[in-house]
Write an enzyme that holds these catalytic residues in place. Structure first.
Site, mmCIF file in Angstrom:
data_model
loop_
_atom_site.group_PDB
_atom_site.id
_atom_site.type_symbol
_atom_site.label_atom_id
_atom_site.label_comp_id
_atom_site.label_asym_id
_atom_site.label_seq_id
_atom_site.Cartn_x
_atom_site.Cartn_y
_atom_site.Cartn_z
ATOM 1 N N ASP A 1 0.799 -1.240 0.000
ATOM 2 C CA ASP A 1 0.000 0.000 0.000
ATOM 3 C C ASP A 1 0.831 1.289 0.000
ATOM 4 O O ASP A 1 0.516 2.235 0.739
ATOM 5 C CB ASP A 1 -0.954 0.020 1.205
ATOM 6 C CG ASP A 1 -1.999 -1.075 1.159
ATOM 7 O OD1 ASP A 1 -1.865 -1.998 0.335
ATOM 8 O OD2 ASP A 1 -2.948 -1.027 1.971
ATOM 9 N N ASP B 1 -4.667 -0.677 -1.767
ATOM 10 C CA ASP B 1 -6.014 -0.565 -1.243
ATOM 11 C C ASP B 1 -6.861 0.027 -2.377
ATOM 12 O O ASP B 1 -6.402 0.957 -3.066
ATOM 13 C CB ASP B 1 -5.988 0.374 -0.028
ATOM 14 C CG ASP B 1 -6.947 -0.026 1.069
ATOM 15 O OD1 ASP B 1 -7.417 -1.184 1.077
ATOM 16 O OD2 ASP B 1 -7.220 0.830 1.934
ATOM 17 N N HIS C 1 -10.833 0.927 -3.111
ATOM 18 C CA HIS C 1 -12.207 0.940 -2.595
ATOM 19 C C HIS C 1 -13.214 1.522 -3.576
ATOM 20 O O HIS C 1 -12.871 2.324 -4.439
ATOM 21 C CB HIS C 1 -12.253 1.742 -1.292
ATOM 22 C CG HIS C 1 -11.485 1.102 -0.162
ATOM 23 N ND1 HIS C 1 -11.707 -0.190 0.237
ATOM 24 C CD2 HIS C 1 -10.492 1.577 0.647
ATOM 25 C CE1 HIS C 1 -10.888 -0.487 1.246
ATOM 26 N NE2 HIS C 1 -10.138 0.571 1.504
ATOM 27 N N HIS D 1 -16.054 0.089 6.288
ATOM 28 C CA HIS D 1 -14.646 0.500 6.383
ATOM 29 C C HIS D 1 -14.524 2.019 6.432
ATOM 30 O O HIS D 1 -13.667 2.558 7.133
ATOM 31 C CB HIS D 1 -13.919 -0.066 5.165
ATOM 32 C CG HIS D 1 -12.440 0.095 5.151
ATOM 33 N ND1 HIS D 1 -11.630 -0.296 6.190
ATOM 34 C CD2 HIS D 1 -11.605 0.587 4.194
ATOM 35 C CE1 HIS D 1 -10.361 -0.052 5.870
ATOM 36 N NE2 HIS D 1 -10.326 0.488 4.675
ATOM 37 N N HIS E 1 -10.765 6.832 1.429
ATOM 38 C CA HIS E 1 -9.391 6.780 0.917
ATOM 39 C C HIS E 1 -9.294 5.748 -0.197
ATOM 40 O O HIS E 1 -10.116 4.836 -0.285
ATOM 41 C CB HIS E 1 -8.418 6.412 2.058
ATOM 42 C CG HIS E 1 -8.719 5.082 2.683
ATOM 43 N ND1 HIS E 1 -9.611 4.943 3.723
ATOM 44 C CD2 HIS E 1 -8.284 3.833 2.401
ATOM 45 C CE1 HIS E 1 -9.698 3.664 4.051
ATOM 46 N NE2 HIS E 1 -8.910 2.957 3.263
ATOM 47 N N LYS F 1 -6.965 -4.853 -3.223
ATOM 48 C CA LYS F 1 -7.778 -5.396 -2.122
ATOM 49 C C LYS F 1 -8.743 -4.327 -1.648
ATOM 50 O O LYS F 1 -8.521 -3.134 -1.875
ATOM 51 C CB LYS F 1 -6.870 -5.805 -0.955
ATOM 52 C CG LYS F 1 -6.081 -4.642 -0.339
ATOM 53 C CD LYS F 1 -5.162 -5.130 0.749
ATOM 54 C CE LYS F 1 -4.238 -4.031 1.256
ATOM 55 N NZ LYS F 1 -4.914 -2.935 1.972
ATOM 56 N N CYS G 1 -1.831 -2.083 7.771
ATOM 57 C CA CYS G 1 -1.791 -3.055 6.661
ATOM 58 C C CYS G 1 -0.485 -3.830 6.610
ATOM 59 O O CYS G 1 -0.473 -5.007 6.221
ATOM 60 C CB CYS G 1 -2.069 -2.348 5.343
ATOM 61 S SG CYS G 1 -3.797 -1.782 5.244
HETATM 62 ZN ZN LIG Z 1 -8.878 0.887 3.146
#
Ligand SMILES: [Zn+2]
Length: 202
Positions: free
Chosen positions: A15, A57, A59, A68, A85, A110, A152
């Site tokens: 990340d 990451d 999203h 989340h 984010h 992810k 993470c």
């Molecule tokens: Zn996240």
């Protein structure tokens, strides 16, 4: 002395993204420096790795991604809920500008619609998971670097141990959100059998 491992080693870059370095929506102090340090590490030591994997990451732009993100109008607790984010395909989800991704073999994502901290929850464009990709490459040991040490990176290191890989977390190549949670995370990693320390040939 430990017998030197002969299993191929992988580097897992967790990340290192625009939203997780200074100026990002969840910017971590030292994030830009980590991006540049990982770039230098790869320039010097790419040959030490059978595989280089990087997670992002990633999203959904709408909704809370399974709780989340904090609900609109509520404050995030920065434990289980966070400000928005790393929205997919937007600037914040890009790799941080200091990270040279030329040496990255495998790109993983992810967190699509759900919380996901560990790179072992991530998949590549063909839906393959990190543990399977590592095993297919014959990898037995992984070096983990990235952001954030206390979230993470922590989850990735602990999952790598659960999956049976030897794990090193390399000094100077990770950054945490807060000192207390970072120290606690380092303790958990060591208790799980991970080594934390400087780079050196295995
Ligand atoms: Zn996240």
């Amino acid at each position: 002395m430990d017998t030197p491992s002969t299993a191929p080693r992988a580097l897992v870059v967790v990340d290192v993204q625009v939203d997780f370095v200074e100026g990002g929506s969840l910017g971590v102090e030292g994030g830009h420096a980590v991006a540049e340090a990982v770039t230098h590490h790869l320039a010097a030591h790419r040959d030490a790795y059978a595989l280089v994997a990087a997670s992002r990451d990633w999203h959904e732009p709408h909704g809370t991604n399974g709780g989340h993100f904090a609900e609109p109008g509520t404050d995030p607790d920065f434990v289980d809920t966070w400000p928005a984010h790393c929205l997919r395909d937007e600037g914040g989800s890009d790799y941080a500008p200091g990270l040279d991704t030329a040496a990255v073999d495998v790109h993983l994502r992810k967190g699509v619609g759900e919380p996901a901290y560990s790179a072992f929850e991530a998949v590549d464009d063909d839906g393959r998971r990190l543990a399977d990709l590592l095993r297919a490459a014959g990898v037995g040991d992984v070096d983990v670097v990235g952001i954030a040490t206390d979230h993470c990176v922590r989850a990735t290191v602990l999952d790598a141990r659960r999956e049976g890989f030897g794990v090193r977390l390399l000094d100077g190549l990770h950054a945490g959100v807060a000192p207390a949670t970072t120290e606690a995370a380092l303790g958990e990693m060591r208790a799980a059998g991970a080594v934390t320390g400087p780079w050196g040939p295995a």
